[in-house]
Enzyme design. Structure first.
Site: not given
Length: 286
Positions: A189, A194, A209, A212
């Site tokens: 990912d 991120h 961040i 998820g």
């Protein structure tokens, strides 16, 4: 028009065929924090050479684990800027323990497109078999696209899981590393949300961040470790809604309740007044 539900709903995406090795499994487990206690025999089960045990959440990354480019939100009837998108929910059901190495084939369709007014939700359903056609797992996921609602579609259901009104049966605090997102992105990912501070700021966050799905895997592992004797084969299904952001380096408080063949779970960030990270978390026992 970024979203055309008449085209999107029911559309099938290209079939993915892929393979994985035990090294891929080990990398994924490291990406969600395995090995933090390197002398713990139960912890090392996730990182054994040859035949590590495999968490069901590995299913969420395996098809793209070798990807090196940022994903695109481009499907039939859907064209959305990646900076507007966050993961909404994820569910995985395994039909047999995931092998430490193997091959798979995934077929995916867009099941729903919901209009939340200021945002849109796109739901995908996928079925994965091994290369001989035997079922491995099924999955359902949603993405939340800010600013893409208002196209006149149905609002969709609002489902929530009520937690028991009593103390949890288990509670644990899991630390994440400051570099957790940079490590986890090696699982395929490569969304710059991120890893790239400027991209994160443009998307409305003060810093990159945590993925998820990284939080999703961390919480699943925590539940398996403290409630299921670190035995991943005891998990049949696992679902969660992404209720808030986690920043790399923060800790997660994971609370777990036993509930008739399943575990109900909450995950929050204690350093931010127990801000929710995951909600409506249900782990179904095999």
């Amino acid at each position: 028009m970024p979203i055309n539900p008449d085209i999107a709903i029911g559309a099938e995406l290209p079939t993915q065929e892929f393979s994985w090795t035990s090294s891929d499994v080990q990398l994924y487990h490291l990406g969600i924090g395995a090995g933090a206690s390197p002398l713990d025999a139960r912890e090392l089960r996730y990182l054994e050479d040859g035949k590590p045990q495999v968490l069901p959440t590995f299913a969420t990354v395996v098809a793209n684990i070798h990807a090196t480019e940022a994903p695109k939100v481009s499907f039939p009837g859907v064209e959305i800027d990646l900076a507007k998108v966050v993961h909404g929910s994820q569910e995985v059901t395994v039909h047999q323990p995931i092998p430490a190495a193997g091959g798979g084939r995934t077929t995916t369709r867009i099941a729903e497109v919901w209009d939340k007014g200021k945002a849109a939700v796109i739901v995908q359903e996928s079925v994965t078999t091994d290369l001989d056609g035997n079922p491995l797992w099924t999955a359902r996921s949603s993405i939340f696209a800010r600013g893409e609602g208002g196209f006149g579609g149905e609002r969709g259901p609002s489902e929530s899981v009520e937690l028991p009104d009593r103390a949890p049966d288990f509670e644990t605090v899991v630390a994440t590393l400051p570099q957790q997102a940079l490590l986890y992105r090696m699982c395929g990912d490569r969304n710059p949300l991120h890893s790239d501070p400027e991209f994160a700021t443009a998307a409305g966050f003060p810093a990159p961040i945590l993925h998820g799905l990284c939080t999703y895997g961390i919480v699943c592992k925590a539940a398996v470790d403290v409630a299921l004797e670190a035995d991943a084969s005891k998990v049949m299904g696992y679902r969660a809604r992404f209720a808030g952001v986690v920043y790399p380096g923060e800790s997660l408080t994971v609370r777990i309740w036993k509930d008739s063949g399943r575990l109900l779970i909450s995950a929050s960030v204690p350093d931010r007044d127990n801000s929710p990270a995951l909600a409506d978390v249900v782990l179904t026992l095999a």
